[in-house]
Design a protein around this motif. Structure first.
Motif, PDB file in Angstrom:
ATOM      1  N   GLU A   7       0.836  -1.201   0.000  1.00 31.48           N
ATOM      2  CA  GLU A   7       0.000   0.000   0.000  1.00 31.48           C
ATOM      3  C   GLU A   7       0.869   1.247   0.000  1.00 31.48           C
ATOM      4  O   GLU A   7       0.563   2.230  -0.670  1.00 31.48           O
ATOM      5  CB  GLU A   7      -0.924   0.008   1.213  1.00 31.48           C
ATOM      6  N   ARG A  10       2.349   1.752  -3.486  1.00 26.02           N
ATOM      7  CA  ARG A  10       1.319   2.274  -4.384  1.00 26.02           C
ATOM      8  C   ARG A  10       1.039   3.750  -4.105  1.00 26.02           C
ATOM      9  O   ARG A  10       0.974   4.568  -5.030  1.00 26.02           O
ATOM     10  CB  ARG A  10       0.028   1.455  -4.272  1.00 26.02           C
ATOM     11  N   ASP A  11       0.902   4.107  -2.831  1.00 29.06           N
ATOM     12  CA  ASP A  11       0.627   5.501  -2.476  1.00 29.06           C
ATOM     13  C   ASP A  11       1.743   6.431  -2.944  1.00 29.06           C
ATOM     14  O   ASP A  11       1.483   7.487  -3.525  1.00 29.06           O
ATOM     15  CB  ASP A  11       0.432   5.650  -0.967  1.00 29.06           C
ATOM     16  N   ARG A  13       3.970   5.822  -5.293  1.00 24.37           N
ATOM     17  CA  ARG A  13       4.023   5.820  -6.761  1.00 24.37           C
ATOM     18  C   ARG A  13       2.986   6.769  -7.334  1.00 24.37           C
ATOM     19  O   ARG A  13       3.288   7.576  -8.229  1.00 24.37           O
ATOM     20  CB  ARG A  13       3.775   4.396  -7.287  1.00 24.37           C
ATOM     21  N   LYS A  14       1.783   6.722  -6.809  1.00 22.00           N
ATOM     22  CA  LYS A  14       0.719   7.593  -7.311  1.00 22.00           C
ATOM     23  C   LYS A  14       1.005   9.060  -7.004  1.00 22.00           C
ATOM     24  O   LYS A  14       0.757   9.933  -7.836  1.00 22.00           O
ATOM     25  CB  LYS A  14      -0.629   7.167  -6.731  1.00 22.00           C
ATOM     26  N   LYS A  15       1.547   9.341  -5.819  1.00 21.80           N
ATOM     27  CA  LYS A  15       1.905  10.723  -5.476  1.00 21.80           C
ATOM     28  C   LYS A  15       2.973  11.259  -6.417  1.00 21.80           C
ATOM     29  O   LYS A  15       3.001  12.450  -6.716  1.00 21.80           O
ATOM     30  CB  LYS A  15       2.384  10.806  -4.032  1.00 21.80           C
ATOM     31  N   GLY A  17       3.130  10.442  -9.450  1.00 22.82           N
ATOM     32  CA  GLY A  17       2.526  10.501 -10.773  1.00 22.82           C
ATOM     33  C   GLY A  17       3.069   9.468 -11.737  1.00 22.82           C
ATOM     34  O   GLY A  17       3.106   9.694 -12.944  1.00 22.82           O
ATOM     35  N   THR A  19       3.168   5.480 -13.373  1.00 22.98           N
ATOM     36  CA  THR A  19       2.440   4.235 -13.585  1.00 22.98           C
ATOM     37  C   THR A  19       3.305   3.101 -13.040  1.00 22.98           C
ATOM     38  O   THR A  19       4.495   3.287 -12.753  1.00 22.98           O
ATOM     39  CB  THR A  19       2.195   3.985 -15.086  1.00 22.98           C
ATOM     40  N   GLN A  20       2.725   1.925 -12.946  1.00 23.26           N
ATOM     41  CA  GLN A  20       3.508   0.764 -12.518  1.00 23.26           C
ATOM     42  C   GLN A  20       4.644   0.517 -13.505  1.00 23.26           C
ATOM     43  O   GLN A  20       5.756   0.171 -13.106  1.00 23.26           O
ATOM     44  CB  GLN A  20       2.624  -0.477 -12.410  1.00 23.26           C
ATOM     45  N   GLN A  22       6.229   2.746 -15.389  1.00 19.75           N
ATOM     46  CA  GLN A  22       7.270   3.755 -15.225  1.00 19.75           C
ATOM     47  C   GLN A  22       8.126   3.480 -13.986  1.00 19.75           C
ATOM     48  O   GLN A  22       9.347   3.624 -14.031  1.00 19.75           O
ATOM     49  CB  GLN A  22       6.650   5.149 -15.136  1.00 19.75           C
ATOM     50  N   TYR A  35       3.475  -4.830  -9.675  1.00 20.85           N
ATOM     51  CA  TYR A  35       2.100  -5.273  -9.409  1.00 20.85           C
ATOM     52  C   TYR A  35       2.059  -6.236  -8.221  1.00 20.85           C
ATOM     53  O   TYR A  35       1.223  -6.105  -7.324  1.00 20.85           O
ATOM     54  CB  TYR A  35       1.508  -5.941 -10.652  1.00 20.85           C
ATOM     55  N   GLU A  38       2.652  -4.404  -4.906  1.00 21.76           N
ATOM     56  CA  GLU A  38       1.502  -3.593  -4.503  1.00 21.76           C
ATOM     57  C   GLU A  38       0.320  -4.453  -4.057  1.00 21.76           C
ATOM     58  O   GLU A  38      -0.432  -4.058  -3.177  1.00 21.76           O
ATOM     59  CB  GLU A  38       1.088  -2.663  -5.639  1.00 21.76           C
TER      60      GLU A  38
END
Length: 44
Positions: A7, A10-11, A13-15, A17, A19-20, A22, A35, A38
């Motif tokens: 988690e 993932r958090d 990575r998203k912050k 910006g 993708t999985q 990248q 994947y 995560e």
């Protein structure tokens, strides 16, 4: 409150910006590995 490693990955990575795919390219691993991290399937 316990946050699992996947988690957190993932958090962050998203912050950032990303993708999985990248993130995987940056780390020199496959997108499948990201994947699995995560989703908690694998931690190695």
């Amino acid at each position: 409150m316990e946050i699992r490693v996947g988690e957190r990955i993932r958090d962050l990575r998203k912050k950032a910006g990303l993708t999985q795919e990248q993130l995987a390219e940056t780390l020199g691993v496959t997108a499948g590995a990201v994947y699995k991290w995560e989703s908690g399937i694998s931690q190695t």
